[in-house]
Design a protein around this motif. Structure first.
Motif, mmCIF file in Angstrom:
data_model
loop_
_atom_site.group_PDB
_atom_site.id
_atom_site.type_symbol
_atom_site.label_atom_id
_atom_site.label_comp_id
_atom_site.label_asym_id
_atom_site.label_seq_id
_atom_site.Cartn_x
_atom_site.Cartn_y
_atom_site.Cartn_z
ATOM 1 N N LYS A 106 45.508 31.747 35.082
ATOM 2 C CA LYS A 106 44.967 32.641 36.109
ATOM 3 C C LYS A 106 45.666 33.985 36.038
ATOM 4 O O LYS A 106 46.897 34.063 36.039
ATOM 5 C CB LYS A 106 45.173 32.041 37.505
ATOM 6 C CG LYS A 106 44.566 32.891 38.628
ATOM 7 C CD LYS A 106 45.062 32.476 39.996
ATOM 8 C CE LYS A 106 46.466 32.995 40.256
ATOM 9 N NZ LYS A 106 46.932 32.755 41.644
ATOM 10 N N LEU A 107 44.865 35.046 35.988
ATOM 11 C CA LEU A 107 45.380 36.413 35.972
ATOM 12 C C LEU A 107 44.823 37.158 37.177
ATOM 13 O O LEU A 107 43.603 37.255 37.342
ATOM 14 C CB LEU A 107 44.982 37.122 34.675
ATOM 15 C CG LEU A 107 45.490 36.486 33.381
ATOM 16 C CD1 LEU A 107 44.887 37.195 32.175
ATOM 17 C CD2 LEU A 107 47.012 36.512 33.313
ATOM 18 N N HIS A 108 45.705 37.671 37.994
ATOM 19 C CA HIS A 108 45.298 38.428 39.174
ATOM 20 C C HIS A 108 45.189 39.905 38.812
ATOM 21 O O HIS A 108 45.944 40.404 37.962
ATOM 22 C CB HIS A 108 46.325 38.256 40.299
ATOM 23 C CG HIS A 108 45.840 38.689 41.633
ATOM 24 N ND1 HIS A 108 44.939 37.953 42.380
ATOM 25 C CD2 HIS A 108 46.122 39.796 42.386
ATOM 26 C CE1 HIS A 108 44.697 38.579 43.514
ATOM 27 N NE2 HIS A 108 45.392 39.711 43.538
ATOM 28 N N TYR A 109 44.269 40.613 39.443
ATOM 29 C CA TYR A 109 44.123 42.042 39.149
ATOM 30 C C TYR A 109 43.657 42.800 40.386
ATOM 31 O O TYR A 109 43.114 42.230 41.335
ATOM 32 C CB TYR A 109 43.136 42.269 38.004
ATOM 33 C CG TYR A 109 41.696 41.935 38.345
ATOM 34 C CD1 TYR A 109 40.830 42.904 38.848
ATOM 35 C CD2 TYR A 109 41.200 40.638 38.185
ATOM 36 C CE1 TYR A 109 39.516 42.601 39.182
ATOM 37 C CE2 TYR A 109 39.893 40.325 38.519
ATOM 38 C CZ TYR A 109 39.061 41.303 39.007
ATOM 39 O OH TYR A 109 37.775 40.991 39.361
ATOM 40 N N GLU A 125 40.535 43.153 44.835
ATOM 41 C CA GLU A 125 41.354 42.329 43.965
ATOM 42 C C GLU A 125 40.641 41.020 43.658
ATOM 43 O O GLU A 125 39.742 40.595 44.386
ATOM 44 C CB GLU A 125 42.730 42.068 44.560
ATOM 45 C CG GLU A 125 42.747 41.494 45.961
ATOM 46 C CD GLU A 125 44.165 41.456 46.530
ATOM 47 O OE1 GLU A 125 45.019 40.761 45.942
ATOM 48 O OE2 GLU A 125 44.407 42.118 47.554
ATOM 49 N N GLY A 126 41.041 40.408 42.555
ATOM 50 C CA GLY A 126 40.391 39.170 42.137
ATOM 51 C C GLY A 126 41.218 38.448 41.093
ATOM 52 O O GLY A 126 42.319 38.881 40.730
ATOM 53 N N ASP A 127 40.670 37.339 40.609
ATOM 54 C CA ASP A 127 41.335 36.523 39.596
ATOM 55 C C ASP A 127 40.392 36.269 38.437
ATOM 56 O O ASP A 127 39.175 36.095 38.622
ATOM 57 C CB ASP A 127 41.767 35.173 40.179
ATOM 58 C CG ASP A 127 42.812 35.305 41.268
ATOM 59 O OD1 ASP A 127 43.787 36.045 41.051
ATOM 60 O OD2 ASP A 127 42.646 34.681 42.336
ATOM 61 N N LEU A 128 40.954 36.246 37.245
ATOM 62 C CA LEU A 128 40.249 35.809 36.046
ATOM 63 C C LEU A 128 41.020 34.638 35.454
ATOM 64 O O LEU A 128 42.246 34.543 35.627
ATOM 65 C CB LEU A 128 40.184 36.933 35.006
ATOM 66 C CG LEU A 128 39.406 38.199 35.372
ATOM 67 C CD1 LEU A 128 39.614 39.254 34.289
ATOM 68 C CD2 LEU A 128 37.931 37.888 35.537
ATOM 69 N N THR A 129 40.339 33.766 34.748
ATOM 70 C CA THR A 129 41.007 32.668 34.058
ATOM 71 C C THR A 129 40.801 32.848 32.561
ATOM 72 O O THR A 129 39.669 32.914 32.081
ATOM 73 C CB THR A 129 40.462 31.305 34.505
ATOM 74 O OG1 THR A 129 40.659 31.160 35.913
ATOM 75 C CG2 THR A 129 41.194 30.170 33.789
#
Length: 274
Positions: A15-18, A6-10
Motif C-alpha cells: 500500500k502506497l499513500h499519496y 489523498e488516497g492509496d494505491l496497491t
C-alpha cells in the motif's frame, strides 16, 4: 493553505499513500527524503499548485504507506514510482526528489527514460569517496550520531520533536516543522539497516540520464561544487543539465533558504520545452 485529496494505491501487495492537488495541469511528482513523508513538500507544493498538478507519495517505509519488508531494495521505490505514474495517469511528469527521493528520481529517469519530462534533484547522495581515513572515520561517527538522534525522536511526543527541530535547525520557518515532526513519528525504524539508495556511484549514473535535469546543491551538504562540476562534464544527453548552489544551506536546502530554492525551480520550469 494547500488544498489536496489523498488516497492509496496497491503496488505488488504494497500500500502506497499519496496526496494530490489535482486539476488539468502538467503533473509534478515529488519524492521525499529518508524519514520524511509526502507532506514535507507542502510549502513548495503550495507555490507550484496554481500551475501544476502536484502528487506527493509517502515512500514505502514512510508516512502512511506500508512498512519495509524482506523483499525491499532501492529498486522497489523505483518500480513503485513508475506504477504510481501509470495508475494515476500522469503524462510525462516532472519528478522532483530530495536526498533518497532524488536518488529514486535519477533511477526512474534511467530505468524508464520515456517517463519523466524532467527531473529536479535536491542534494542527492552523490558524495565523493573520502581519501582521508581520519576524516572518513569522523564522518561515519557523525552519520551514526545523526541516525541515533533520528531514531531517538520516535520516543518523544510531537511537541518535543518540534522543540528538537527548533534546537537543531533554528533557521527553519515554523511551517516546515509540523510535517517534518509528524514524519519522524511515522518512518520505519528498519530504514537505516536497509539499502534505500543506489550503491552505484554518480559518475556511472549521470551519463545515463536523458531528460532535462536541474541539480540543486547546498553550501554545506552532500553534493560539493566539485561533484556538480564533474557531473556537468559527464553529461551526455542533448537535453540541458543545470546546477545551482544555494548559499547558506545544508542538506535540507528548501527548508534553509526557501526563496532561493523556489526561484531556481521556477527558472528551470519556465525554460522547459512544452
Amino acid at each position: 493553505m494547500l488544498q489536496y485529496t489523498e488516497g492509496d494505491l496497491t503496488v505488488k501487495g504494497i500500500k502506497l499513500h499519496y496526496y494530490r492537488t489535482g486539476g488539468a495541469k502538467p503533473p509534478i511528482l515529488m519524492l521525499h527524503g529518508a524519514t520524511d513523508n509526502g507532506l514535507c513538500w507542502t510549502r513548495i507544493a503550495q507555490a507550484l499548485a496554481p500551475k501544476y498538478d502536484i502528487v506527493m507519495p509517502d515512500a514505502q517505509g514512510h508516512g502512511l504507506s506500508d512498512r519495509l519488508n524482506k523483499d525491499f531494495t532501492y529498486e522497489s521505490h523505483v518500480k513503485q514510482v513508475a506504477a504510481i505514474v501509470q495508475e494515476l495517469g500522469l503524462k510525462k511528469p516532472i519528478i522532483m526528489g530530495h536526498s533518497m527521493g532524488a536518488d529514486t528520481a535519477v533511477n526512474v529517469a534511467i530505468s524508464y527514460p520515456s517517463l519523466p519530462r524532467a527531473i529536479i534533484l535536491e542534494d542527492p547522495p552523490w558524495g565523493l569517496p573520502e581519501s582521508d581515513p581520519k576524516k572518513a572515520e569522523e564522518e561515519q561517527k557523525e552519520g551514526a550520531a545523526r541516525v541515533g538522534w533520528l531514531l531517538g525522536l520516535r520516543n518523544l511526543t510531537f511537541e518535543e520533536i518540534i522543540e528538537e527541530s527548533r534546537k537543531s535547525d533554528p533557521q527553519w520557518p515554523e511551517v516546515e516543522r509540523l510535517p517534518w515532526a509528524r514524519a519522524k513519528q511515522q518512518f520505519d525504524s528498519s530504514l537505516f539497516s536497509t539499502m534505500v539508495v543506489n550503491p552505484r556511484a554518480y559518475d556511472e549514473l549521470v551519463p545515463k540520464i536523458k531528460c532535462p535535469t536541474l541539480l540543486i546543491i547546498a553550501e554545506n551538504g552532500i553534493v560539493s561544487r566539485e561533484t556538480a562540476e564533474h557531473a556537468a562534464k559527464l553529461w551526455k544527453s542533448k537535453q540541458p543539465f543545470k546546477w545551482e548552489q544555494i548559499k547558506g544551506t545544508t542538506h535540507n536546502i528548501r527548508r534553509d533558504n526557501f526563496a532561493a530554492y523556489r526561484y531556481a525551480i521556477f527558472v528551470f520550469l519556465k525554460a522547459l520545452p512544452a
